[in-house]
Design an enzyme around this catalytic site. Structure first.
Site, PDB file in Angstrom:
ATOM      1  N   CYS A 102       4.965 -43.309 -13.260  1.00  0.00           N
ATOM      2  CA  CYS A 102       4.549 -42.526 -14.415  1.00  0.00           C
ATOM      3  C   CYS A 102       5.801 -41.979 -15.103  1.00  0.00           C
ATOM      4  O   CYS A 102       6.433 -41.035 -14.610  1.00  0.00           O
ATOM      5  CB  CYS A 102       3.623 -41.400 -13.973  1.00  0.00           C
ATOM      6  SG  CYS A 102       2.927 -40.444 -15.322  1.00  0.00           S
ATOM      7  N   CYS A 114      21.603 -80.379 -10.241  1.00  0.00           N
ATOM      8  CA  CYS A 114      22.903 -80.566 -10.895  1.00  0.00           C
ATOM      9  C   CYS A 114      22.722 -80.684 -12.402  1.00  0.00           C
ATOM     10  O   CYS A 114      21.941 -81.501 -12.889  1.00  0.00           O
ATOM     11  CB  CYS A 114      23.574 -81.823 -10.357  1.00  0.00           C
ATOM     12  SG  CYS A 114      25.099 -82.269 -11.215  1.00  0.00           S
TER      13      CYS A 114
END
Length: 370
Positions: A174, A203
Site C-alpha cells: 500500500c 548464440c
C-alpha cells in the site's frame, strides 16, 4: 519528472556545495571520493539513467539535505512517514502500463504488471521489482502493528505492507502516490513507422543470420540485454556472471512483416524448451528470451507460448522468458553480420547453416529478394 526533480535538487543545493567545498582542506575533499555523503555526489550518480534505475548503492543523505530538495508534501511522506489522503489523484486506479520509481531518488520499485486496483484508495501492488528494491521494518505507531515499506536505496518511507492482497501471494504493498514517480512504457513504433523487438535464442550469430533474410526486416544488431553490468564485453558475458543474454535487436517494417511472423520464425529456428542452453552452447547467456517493449508485444508473446504448450508442439514445455526491455548493449563490430563475413568457419557450416536452411525451407515465400 525524475529528471526535472534532479535539476531542482542541483539548483537548490549548489550554493551549499560551493561553500562546503571552499571550507575544506584538500585532504578532506579527497578522503572518501566515492562515498555518497553529499548531494553533489548523489546528483552525479543520479543523472546517469542506468544508475538511477538499477544501482543498489545506498544513499547516505542527511535529513537537512533532503528537506532542501524535496517538496514539503513529499518530504513529509518520504522523510517523516506521513500518509497522504486516500483516493488522491488517479494513480491508485490507473491501468496505464509502465514503471514506478521512488520519487525521492529515482530507484525502480514496481512495474505495472505487479499493480492491482484496491478499494483502499492508495496505489497497491502485490509484488516488488526485486528483493533489494524495498526494505521493511516494524511500525508500532498509533497503537497499531504494521510493516513499514522503505525505498531500498534511499530509505524513504513509501507506505506499508499488508497480508490482504490477491492470491496466490496475498501481499498488498500500500503505497503513497506522492512517493512514486511513474514512467509509461514506450511504444515500439518509432517516428518513421518501424518497430523493434529484442530476442535471445542462443548464440546471436545464428539468430542474426536468419532474420537478415526475412522480408520486412530493416536491420538486425547483435548485442546483450537483461543483465546487471553496464557495457559488458563479450568475454564478460561468456562467463555467465553479468546476467546478460546474447540477443539480437530487430527493426522491421510492420507493413511488410509483423510481430506474429517474427515470433513464428523465432520459435522455428531455435529450441525454446531447453533452459539456458542451445545445443552445445550452455549458460544463462544462451537462454531463450523475449524482451517486450510494450504491453501488446507482451500479450502476443505469452499467447503464442500458451498456444505452443496447449497444442504440445514440442515434447517438452516452452521455457522462453518474457521480460520487459530495459537496455541494449551493442556487441563489438566483428560480431555483427558474423555469418556473412565468416561462412567458411566450422561453426558457421555446422551450426548456423542448418538453421538458415530450415528457415529458408519453411519461410520460402517470405525471403528477401535481391
Amino acid at each position: 519528472m525524475i529528471k526535472s526533480k534532479l535539476l531542482l535538487v542541483f539548483l537548490n543545493f549548489l550554493p551549499l556545495v560551493v561553500l562546503t567545498a571552499c571550507g575544506q582542506s584538500k585532504k578532506e575533499v579527497t578522503q572518501n571520493p566515492t562515498k555518497l555523503t553529499t548531494m553533489e555526489n548523489v546528483i552525479q550518480k543520479l543523472e546517469n539513467p542506468y544508475y538511477s534505475n538499477s544501482s543498489t548503492e545506498k544513499l547516505n543523505i542527511s535529513d537537512a539535505e533532503w528537506k532542501k530538495v524535496l517538496s514539503p508534501d513529499l518530504y513529509a511522506v518520504a522523510r517523516q512517514a506521513d500518509t497522504e489522503r486516500a483516493f488522491t489523484g488517479t494513480m491508485w486506479n490507473s491501468e496505464t502500463k509502465g514503471t514506478y520509481y521512488c520519487a525521492a531518488c529515482g530507484y525502480k520499485l514496481f512495474n505495472s504488471n505487479q499493480k492491482f486496483t484496491s478499494s483502499c484508495g492508495w496505489p497497491s501492488f502485490f509484488e516488488q521489482e526485486n528483493k533489494q528494491s524495498i526494505t521493511f521494518k516494524a511500525d508500532n505507531s498509533f497503537g497499531m502493528q504494521r510493516t513499514e515499506a522503505l525505498c531500498g536505496r534511499c530509505n524513504s518511507h513509501l507506505g506499508h505492507l499488508f497480508d490482504d492482497g490477491p492470491a496466490p501471494i496475498h501481499k498488498r504493498y500500500c503505497m503513497n502516490a506522492i512517493s512514486l514517480d511513474f514512467v509509461p512504457f514506450k511504444e515500439a513504433t518509432s517516428s518513421n513507422g518501424l518497430e523493434t523487438i529484442t530476442l535471445g535464442g542462443g548464440c546471436y550469430w545464428c539468430v542474426e543470420a536468419v532474420y537478415e533474410k526475412l522480408d520486412g526486416v530493416k536491420s538486425v544488431v547483435s548485442g546483450f540485454a537483461g543483465g546487471k553490468t553496464k557495457n559488458p564485453t563479450y568475454k564478460e558475458v561468456c562467463t555467465g556472471n553479468t546476467g546478460h543474454a546474447e540477443v539480437v535487436q530487430i527493426t522491421y517494417d510492420p507493413t511488410k512483416t509483423n510481430f506474429d511472423e517474427i515470433l513464428k520464425v523465432f520459435f522455428t529456428v531455435h529450441d525454446p524448451t531447453t533452459l539456458n542452453r542451445q545445443g552445445a552452447d550452455v549458460g544463462t547467456q544462451y537462454r531463450s528470451v523475449i524482451f517486450y517493449e510494450n504491453e501488446t508485444q507482451k500479450k502476443e508473446a505469452l499467447a503464442v507460448i500458451n498456444q505452443l504448450n496447449s497444442e504440445k508442439v514440442y515434447s517438452d514445455p516452452v521455457v522462453t522468458e518474457v521480460a520487459p526491455f530495459t537496455v541494449f548493449f551493442k556487441a563489438d563490430d566483428y560480431h555483427q553480420n558474423y555469418y556473412e563475413n565468416n561462412k567458411e568457419q566450422m561453426y558457421c557450416k555446422m551450426v548456423i547453416q542448418p538453421k538458415i536452411e530450415k528457415f529458408e525451407k519453411i519461410f520460402k515465400a517470405r525471403l528477401k529478394t535481391k
